[in-house]
Write an enzyme that holds these catalytic residues in place. Sequence first.
Site, PDB file in Angstrom:
ATOM      1  CG  ASP A  61      -1.865   1.327   1.155  1.00  0.00           C
ATOM      2  OD1 ASP A  61      -2.294   1.540   0.270  1.00  0.00           O
ATOM      3  OD2 ASP A  61      -2.176   1.689   2.388  1.00  0.00           O
ATOM      4  CB  SER A  62       0.158   4.698  -0.917  1.00  0.00           C
ATOM      5  OG  SER A  62      -0.924   4.925  -0.096  1.00  0.00           O
ATOM      6  CE1 TYR A  94       2.340   6.064  -3.474  1.00  0.00           C
ATOM      7  CE2 TYR A  94       1.610   4.280  -4.515  1.00  0.00           C
ATOM      8  CZ  TYR A  94       2.586   4.772  -3.959  1.00  0.00           C
ATOM      9  OH  TYR A  94       3.781   4.121  -4.019  1.00  0.00           O
ATOM     10  N   GLY A  95      -3.336   9.242  -3.407  1.00  0.00           N
ATOM     11  CA  GLY A  95      -4.627   9.613  -3.915  1.00  0.00           C
ATOM     12  C   GLY A  95      -4.776  10.951  -4.610  1.00  0.00           C
ATOM     13  CB  CYS A 127      -3.185   0.625  -2.524  1.00  0.00           C
ATOM     14  SG  CYS A 127      -3.126   2.392  -2.857  1.00  0.00           S
ATOM     15  CG  ASN A 128      -9.557   0.980  -2.837  1.00  0.00           C
ATOM     16  OD1 ASN A 128     -10.446   0.324  -3.526  1.00  0.00           O
ATOM     17  ND2 ASN A 128      -9.397   0.932  -1.451  1.00  0.00           N
ATOM     18  CB  THR A 129      -5.085   5.153  -5.202  1.00  0.00           C
ATOM     19  OG1 THR A 129      -5.779   5.659  -4.087  1.00  0.00           O
ATOM     20  CG2 THR A 129      -4.442   6.305  -6.245  1.00  0.00           C
ATOM     21  CD  GLU A 186       0.094   7.341   5.323  1.00  0.00           C
ATOM     22  OE1 GLU A 186       1.342   7.388   5.596  1.00  0.00           O
ATOM     23  OE2 GLU A 186      -0.375   6.139   5.336  1.00  0.00           O
ATOM     24  CB  CYS A 245      -9.528   4.795   0.488  1.00  0.00           C
ATOM     25  SG  CYS A 245      -7.891   5.241   1.084  1.00  0.00           S
ATOM     26  CB  THR A 246      -6.618   0.032   2.250  1.00  0.00           C
ATOM     27  OG1 THR A 246      -5.345   0.817   1.721  1.00  0.00           O
ATOM     28  CG2 THR A 246      -7.204  -1.052   0.943  1.00  0.00           C
ATOM     29  CG  HIS A 247      -4.886   5.133   4.035  1.00  0.00           C
ATOM     30  ND1 HIS A 247      -4.413   4.538   3.189  1.00  0.00           N
ATOM     31  CD2 HIS A 247      -3.762   5.639   4.905  1.00  0.00           C
ATOM     32  CE1 HIS A 247      -2.982   4.696   3.057  1.00  0.00           C
ATOM     33  NE2 HIS A 247      -2.625   5.470   4.107  1.00  0.00           N
TER      34      HIS A 247
HETATM   35  N1  DGL Z   1      -4.938   3.357   0.939  1.00  0.00           N
HETATM   36  C1  DGL Z   1      -4.719   3.869  -0.541  1.00  0.00           C
HETATM   37  C2  DGL Z   1      -6.256   3.458  -1.133  1.00  0.00           C
HETATM   38  O1  DGL Z   1      -6.968   2.284  -0.726  1.00  0.00           O
HETATM   39  C3  DGL Z   1      -4.068   4.781  -1.021  1.00  0.00           C
HETATM   40  C4  DGL Z   1      -4.320   6.251  -0.487  1.00  0.00           C
HETATM   41  C5  DGL Z   1      -3.351   7.419  -0.666  1.00  0.00           C
HETATM   42  O2  DGL Z   1      -2.350   6.809  -0.626  1.00  0.00           O
HETATM   43  O3  DGL Z   1      -3.854   8.308  -1.260  1.00  0.00           O
HETATM   44  O4  DGL Z   1      -6.559   4.010  -2.037  1.00  0.00           O
END
Ligand code: DGL
Length: 277
Positions: free
Chosen positions: A14-15, A46-47, A77-79, A162, A196-198
């Site tokens: 993941d990011s 990354y978003g 990570c979805n992104t 983060e 988003c996994t966050h």
């Molecule tokens: N956790 C990631 C996701 O599922 C990325 C979030 C990010 O870095 O913006 O999209």
Amino acid sequence: MIYSSQPAPIGVFDSGFGGLSILREIRKVLPQYDYIFLGDNARAPYGNRSFQLVYDFTLQAVKYLFSQGCHLVILACNTASAKALRSIQQRDLENLDPNRRVLGVIRPTVEEIGNITKSRNVGIFGTPGTVQSLSYDIEIAKMHPDIKVFSHACPMWVPLVENRESDGPGADYFVEKDVKALMAQCGDIDSIILGCTHYPLLYNKIRKYTPESVMIIEQGPIVAASLKDYLHRHPEMEARCTQGGTCQYCTTEDASRFSPLASIFVNHTVEAKHVIL
Ligand code: DGL
């Protein structure tokens, strides 16, 4: 580079910290395997980055995990799943090593949503990158054409996580605002995907501002069940995943910053290693 053909841990990328919400659930369902978690915390989020940059960073991460021997890498990570997975699967794997596999988190989530929603109106929270990519809209339209999708991008949520502000009043402000904006799009949304996994790390705040009747869907258990099924259907890949029940943690940030917070998320002591991609 020629990658080792020896059995190895499963890679989870993941990011940043978000992927730990997926890893934790995977390890509950598949505790017997070894894992290497890689968080690109130094370059998260990354978003709101461009398609090209998310692709470049994700490819670097995949190459790193392959160089550690991983035969199977999960983009938790979805992104990255939205912006890089398809190119990596269709273009890069052939050159890197056609026998290795990279899987994402969007498809298993989309498969599952059809069994969950009754009103057939589904909300998605995601990063700007994921929402702009329309990946959920496209995949849901293919698999469940009767479902209507209402998406809302939450650019502040990942930085809150983060920066360890997910329990603070700033999180209340942004979560309430974003939940209201999504719910205003349709009064009959009965399920919201945390795309988003966050976002599971903000679950309590999201629950607080979301109408009680609306189901909030976390991806961890869905991705874990899907991985279990994948390994069952691919015994040749399963045989290439070592089974020692261990997990190594790698971060592109300072490991002494990453380890204490990661330990809270996964409920055991993490001693991460700093890596350069
Ligand atoms: N956790 C990631 C996701 O599922 C990325 C979030 C990010 O870095 O913006 O999209």
